[in-house]
Design a protein around this motif. Sequence first.
Motif, PDB file in Angstrom:
ATOM      1  N   ASN A  86      66.624 -44.755 -73.660  1.00 54.52           N
ATOM      2  CA  ASN A  86      66.774 -43.372 -73.244  1.00 54.52           C
ATOM      3  C   ASN A  86      65.546 -42.816 -72.518  1.00 54.52           C
ATOM      4  O   ASN A  86      65.686 -42.013 -71.595  1.00 54.52           O
ATOM      5  CB  ASN A  86      67.063 -42.487 -74.460  1.00 54.52           C
ATOM      6  N   ASN A  87      64.370 -43.260 -72.911  1.00 56.60           N
ATOM      7  CA  ASN A  87      63.155 -42.614 -72.426  1.00 56.60           C
ATOM      8  C   ASN A  87      62.256 -43.466 -71.531  1.00 56.60           C
ATOM      9  O   ASN A  87      61.322 -42.938 -70.935  1.00 56.60           O
ATOM     10  CB  ASN A  87      62.317 -42.124 -73.618  1.00 56.60           C
ATOM     11  N   TYR A 109      69.626 -37.789 -77.411  1.00 59.32           N
ATOM     12  CA  TYR A 109      69.611 -38.950 -76.540  1.00 59.32           C
ATOM     13  C   TYR A 109      70.878 -38.950 -75.683  1.00 59.32           C
ATOM     14  O   TYR A 109      71.961 -38.600 -76.162  1.00 59.32           O
ATOM     15  CB  TYR A 109      69.563 -40.249 -77.351  1.00 59.32           C
ATOM     16  N   ASP A 110      70.736 -39.344 -74.437  1.00 60.06           N
ATOM     17  CA  ASP A 110      71.878 -39.397 -73.519  1.00 60.06           C
ATOM     18  C   ASP A 110      72.398 -40.830 -73.495  1.00 60.06           C
ATOM     19  O   ASP A 110      71.857 -41.689 -72.798  1.00 60.06           O
ATOM     20  CB  ASP A 110      71.433 -38.958 -72.117  1.00 60.06           C
ATOM     21  N   THR A 246      72.578 -45.813 -71.029  1.00 60.38           N
ATOM     22  CA  THR A 246      72.636 -44.411 -70.618  1.00 60.38           C
ATOM     23  C   THR A 246      73.562 -44.287 -69.420  1.00 60.38           C
ATOM     24  O   THR A 246      73.726 -45.241 -68.648  1.00 60.38           O
ATOM     25  CB  THR A 246      71.248 -43.870 -70.225  1.00 60.38           C
ATOM     26  N   PRO A 247      74.178 -43.129 -69.229  1.00 57.55           N
ATOM     27  CA  PRO A 247      75.022 -42.940 -68.044  1.00 57.55           C
ATOM     28  C   PRO A 247      74.259 -43.175 -66.748  1.00 57.55           C
ATOM     29  O   PRO A 247      74.807 -43.742 -65.797  1.00 57.55           O
ATOM     30  CB  PRO A 247      75.467 -41.473 -68.172  1.00 57.55           C
ATOM     31  N   ILE A 344      83.873 -37.712 -79.146  1.00 55.53           N
ATOM     32  CA  ILE A 344      82.991 -38.843 -78.891  1.00 55.53           C
ATOM     33  C   ILE A 344      83.445 -39.670 -77.690  1.00 55.53           C
ATOM     34  O   ILE A 344      82.645 -40.400 -77.083  1.00 55.53           O
ATOM     35  CB  ILE A 344      82.890 -39.744 -80.151  1.00 55.53           C
ATOM     36  N   THR A 345      84.709 -39.553 -77.311  1.00 58.56           N
ATOM     37  CA  THR A 345      85.194 -40.351 -76.187  1.00 58.56           C
ATOM     38  C   THR A 345      84.517 -39.976 -74.870  1.00 58.56           C
ATOM     39  O   THR A 345      84.536 -40.772 -73.924  1.00 58.56           O
ATOM     40  CB  THR A 345      86.725 -40.230 -76.039  1.00 58.56           C
ATOM     41  N   GLN A 346      83.892 -38.797 -74.816  1.00 65.18           N
ATOM     42  CA  GLN A 346      83.161 -38.442 -73.602  1.00 65.18           C
ATOM     43  C   GLN A 346      81.892 -39.275 -73.436  1.00 65.18           C
ATOM     44  O   GLN A 346      81.284 -39.286 -72.374  1.00 65.18           O
ATOM     45  CB  GLN A 346      82.808 -36.959 -73.614  1.00 65.18           C
TER      46      GLN A 346
END
Length: 381
Positions: A86-87, A109-110, A246-247, A344-346
């Motif tokens: 994440n970072n 966190y993403d 991450t996205p 959560i599916t997002q």
Amino acid sequence: MSKLKRILSSILSAAVLATSISLLSACSDTEGNNSGSNGSLAVAFPVGNIRVAVNILALKLGYFDEEGVSITPVNLIGMDALTAINNTNDLDVLGAGFVPDLQALASGYDLTFIAGTAVEGGSVIAKKGSAATYRDAGNIINANAFTTAKLGLVRNEASWVVTRQYLLDSGVSEDVLTAIEDESSGNITYYAENTEVAQAVQKGEIELGFLPMEYALLYADAYELEVVAAAGDLQPDYVCCREVTTPAKLSEKKDAFIAYETARIRAFEYYKQGETDSAVRENVIRIVADYSGKESDYVETYLYGGVTKYAIDPNTEGIRKYVVAAYNSGALSSAAIDYGTYDITQNVDTSAYKTALDNLIAAYPDNSFYAGLLTQYNGSN
């Protein structure tokens, strides 16, 4: 100590070692240093951890190289791995764990789940000779017997999370379950260690215990236990380990992720061939044993002995179901996100896996294994 006990004892020792690993230096493998025509990824390969066996196979069989993705194995696990994803730019993918991912997500966190690693792995145990008392005619648990029995577990044990949801779905009220979970009621005892759970069942202090399957198998003879039900019988394919990134990384390195998933699907096919082909099985065991440093007997028991169940499908529905069950059990009650209402599916993106699978089916239209994976995908995503 019997051979099975010795093997399972090694499994537990490895699990303890894996969970204690913190931030360590990256390590590379000579077979992961190709030109990477589709890009490169840093992937978590925790030392000694064979839950990531599919990735080990993809690396050592050269599938990542063949698909044009350069893989750098990194020795990270847990929150250190999630922080690196994440970072920093130190890690792109972690495939061990799930509840820690949810806790990290709730901490800001993403993260996005992209594929699977393994599913199931929990059990309900009773004293030898008494398991039938807690089963119904269909060999699944009897809800009435469970709600009147004395229970014991390590808090937030996955097999209880799944069992609790099964009871809820079977008509047991939330009020009854909440009362059971209140230790002051005398209906449940929380222990610090799984060994204590097994000992308590043997002594008759509790009637039903909730353990990871490897503990149930290891302690069966020593503590006169038997398995009442595998947690997977109650919620088939409930998720225990997901692949997470991450996205932003998925978007920036999409070609690399597609190539990565393509190689993993091929490696999973090879692993599954080992269920019926002894030569393939021996090679799978040799590869994973050599890479992990574990004994061949231990690797065979873990990979093919029912301790865990490998599954690489993203399993969006399984993710959703387990989050509901974990929230209902209180395992996520302290999270900043309200998982009782959160969708959560997002945080699931199956695009890399699905594209990889579609490409393989287009290239090998007569391959029944890939067709089966597509059927599974369509049913669970």
